[in-house]
Write a protein that holds these residues in place. Structure first.
Motif, PDB file in Angstrom:
ATOM      1  N   VAL A  53       0.878  -1.169   0.000  1.00  0.00           N
ATOM      2  CA  VAL A  53       0.000   0.000   0.000  1.00  0.00           C
ATOM      3  C   VAL A  53       0.913   1.215   0.000  1.00  0.00           C
ATOM      4  CG1 VAL A  53      -1.731   1.305   1.293  1.00  0.00           C
ATOM      5  CG2 VAL A  53      -1.842  -1.195   1.243  1.00  0.00           C
ATOM      6  N   ARG A  54       0.695   2.125  -0.933  1.00  0.00           N
ATOM      7  CA  ARG A  54       1.520   3.325  -1.042  1.00  0.00           C
ATOM      8  C   ARG A  54       1.010   4.387  -0.065  1.00  0.00           C
ATOM      9  NH1 ARG A  54       0.142   1.583  -5.919  1.00  0.00           N
ATOM     10  NH2 ARG A  54      -1.336   3.276  -6.273  1.00  0.00           N
ATOM     11  N   ILE A  55       1.905   4.881   0.781  1.00  0.00           N
ATOM     12  CA  ILE A  55       1.571   5.945   1.724  1.00  0.00           C
ATOM     13  C   ILE A  55       2.379   7.163   1.325  1.00  0.00           C
ATOM     14  CG2 ILE A  55       1.579   6.701   4.127  1.00  0.00           C
ATOM     15  CD1 ILE A  55       1.899   3.118   3.797  1.00  0.00           C
ATOM     16  N   SER A  56       1.688   8.248   1.036  1.00  0.00           N
ATOM     17  CA  SER A  56       2.342   9.511   0.675  1.00  0.00           C
ATOM     18  C   SER A  56       1.907  10.570   1.673  1.00  0.00           C
ATOM     19  CB  SER A  56       1.936   9.954  -0.725  1.00  0.00           C
ATOM     20  OG  SER A  56       2.267   8.971  -1.681  1.00  0.00           O
ATOM     21  N   ILE A  57       2.859  11.392   2.098  1.00  0.00           N
ATOM     22  CA  ILE A  57       2.553  12.493   3.000  1.00  0.00           C
ATOM     23  C   ILE A  57       2.922  13.790   2.296  1.00  0.00           C
ATOM     24  CG2 ILE A  57       3.065  13.578   5.206  1.00  0.00           C
ATOM     25  CD1 ILE A  57       3.531  10.883   6.392  1.00  0.00           C
ATOM     26  N   PHE A  58       1.934  14.705   2.260  1.00  0.00           N
ATOM     27  CA  PHE A  58       2.101  15.992   1.602  1.00  0.00           C
ATOM     28  C   PHE A  58       2.014  17.109   2.633  1.00  0.00           C
ATOM     29  CE2 PHE A  58       0.303  13.062  -1.435  1.00  0.00           C
ATOM     30  CZ  PHE A  58       1.048  13.294  -2.579  1.00  0.00           C
ATOM     31  N   SER A  59       2.775  18.164   2.429  1.00  0.00           N
ATOM     32  CA  SER A  59       2.664  19.360   3.261  1.00  0.00           C
ATOM     33  C   SER A  59       1.297  19.988   3.019  1.00  0.00           C
ATOM     34  CB  SER A  59       3.757  20.355   2.890  1.00  0.00           C
ATOM     35  OG  SER A  59       3.496  21.603   3.469  1.00  0.00           O
ATOM     36  N   SER A  60       0.573  20.298   4.078  1.00  0.00           N
ATOM     37  CA  SER A  60      -0.737  20.927   3.918  1.00  0.00           C
ATOM     38  C   SER A  60      -0.623  22.361   3.426  1.00  0.00           C
ATOM     39  CB  SER A  60      -1.513  20.894   5.234  1.00  0.00           C
ATOM     40  OG  SER A  60      -1.897  19.579   5.527  1.00  0.00           O
ATOM     41  N   SER A  61       0.494  23.017   3.747  1.00  0.00           N
ATOM     42  CA  SER A  61       0.627  24.425   3.378  1.00  0.00           C
ATOM     43  C   SER A  61       0.901  24.631   1.895  1.00  0.00           C
ATOM     44  CB  SER A  61       1.726  25.094   4.202  1.00  0.00           C
ATOM     45  OG  SER A  61       2.974  24.464   3.953  1.00  0.00           O
ATOM     46  N   ASP A  62       1.796  23.843   1.298  1.00  0.00           N
ATOM     47  CA  ASP A  62       2.122  24.069  -0.107  1.00  0.00           C
ATOM     48  C   ASP A  62       1.908  22.840  -1.001  1.00  0.00           C
ATOM     49  OD1 ASP A  62       4.261  22.447   0.544  1.00  0.00           O
ATOM     50  OD2 ASP A  62       5.767  24.031   0.377  1.00  0.00           O
ATOM     51  N   LYS A  63       1.336  21.766  -0.431  1.00  0.00           N
ATOM     52  CA  LYS A  63       0.963  20.547  -1.181  1.00  0.00           C
ATOM     53  C   LYS A  63       2.142  19.791  -1.786  1.00  0.00           C
ATOM     54  CE  LYS A  63      -3.281  21.829  -0.466  1.00  0.00           C
ATOM     55  NZ  LYS A  63      -3.376  22.319   0.873  1.00  0.00           N
ATOM     56  N   THR A  64       3.365  20.038  -1.308  1.00  0.00           N
ATOM     57  CA  THR A  64       4.519  19.305  -1.818  1.00  0.00           C
ATOM     58  C   THR A  64       4.640  17.953  -1.112  1.00  0.00           C
ATOM     59  OG1 THR A  64       5.983  20.367  -0.206  1.00  0.00           O
ATOM     60  CG2 THR A  64       5.824  21.380  -2.398  1.00  0.00           C
ATOM     61  N   LEU A  65       5.191  16.989  -1.831  1.00  0.00           N
ATOM     62  CA  LEU A  65       5.410  15.672  -1.273  1.00  0.00           C
ATOM     63  C   LEU A  65       6.532  15.749  -0.240  1.00  0.00           C
ATOM     64  CD1 LEU A  65       4.801  12.586  -1.375  1.00  0.00           C
ATOM     65  CD2 LEU A  65       6.623  12.431  -3.087  1.00  0.00           C
ATOM     66  N   VAL A  66       6.262  15.275   0.967  1.00  0.00           N
ATOM     67  CA  VAL A  66       7.235  15.314   2.055  1.00  0.00           C
ATOM     68  C   VAL A  66       7.948  13.978   2.183  1.00  0.00           C
ATOM     69  CG1 VAL A  66       7.491  15.554   4.567  1.00  0.00           C
ATOM     70  CG2 VAL A  66       5.947  17.065   3.315  1.00  0.00           C
ATOM     71  N   SER A  67       7.193  12.891   2.108  1.00  0.00           N
ATOM     72  CA  SER A  67       7.762  11.565   2.275  1.00  0.00           C
ATOM     73  C   SER A  67       6.807  10.534   1.696  1.00  0.00           C
ATOM     74  CB  SER A  67       7.994  11.291   3.765  1.00  0.00           C
ATOM     75  OG  SER A  67       8.686  10.079   3.947  1.00  0.00           O
ATOM     76  N   LYS A  68       7.364   9.384   1.328  1.00  0.00           N
ATOM     77  CA  LYS A  68       6.500   8.297   0.870  1.00  0.00           C
ATOM     78  C   LYS A  68       7.144   6.971   1.252  1.00  0.00           C
ATOM     79  CE  LYS A  68       8.289   8.278  -3.833  1.00  0.00           C
ATOM     80  NZ  LYS A  68       7.941   8.325  -5.245  1.00  0.00           N
TER      81      LYS A  68
END
Length: 105
Positions: A53-68
């Motif tokens: 299962v792919r887990i992606s975490i995005f910054s809520s402020s600028d929507k950039t990918l933080v980690s996966k």
């Protein structure tokens, strides 16, 4: 988190104490607890652990990918992120996806 069909499970992210709130902290399936406090390992609709299962975490402020990352064969996962507000996305081919925003402290 991800189940076949229209069913889905909702999870809340537990706050994790961190001394100065500047060091990265570990977020994992153990950090996620369902509302009744049960285990939050990612499973399918029959209770079987879901791998890859792919887990992606995005910054809520600028929507950039933080980690996966992805779940292992036991449906477990972990990653290191700094405290902040994030959008968590869980995806697996052939299953419904789920996402939610949480504050990690």
């Amino acid at each position: 988190v991800i189940v076949d069909g229209d069913k889905s499970q909702l999870f809340v992210l537990n706050a994790v104490s961190n001394g100065d709130n500047t060091q990265p902290i570990v977020i994992s399936n153990v950090s996620l607890k369902s509302q009744d406090g049960t285990d939050s390992t990612i499973v399918g609709d029959k209770g079987e652990p879901l791998s890859n299962v792919r887990i992606s975490i995005f910054s809520s402020s600028d929507k950039t990918l933080v980690s996966k990352t992805a779940t292992n064969s036991k449906g477990e996962w972990s990653m290191l992120i700094k405290p902040g507000r994030y959008y968590f996305m869980f995806e697996k081919d052939g299953y419904g996806s789920i996402g939610f925003e949480r504050v990690v402290v």
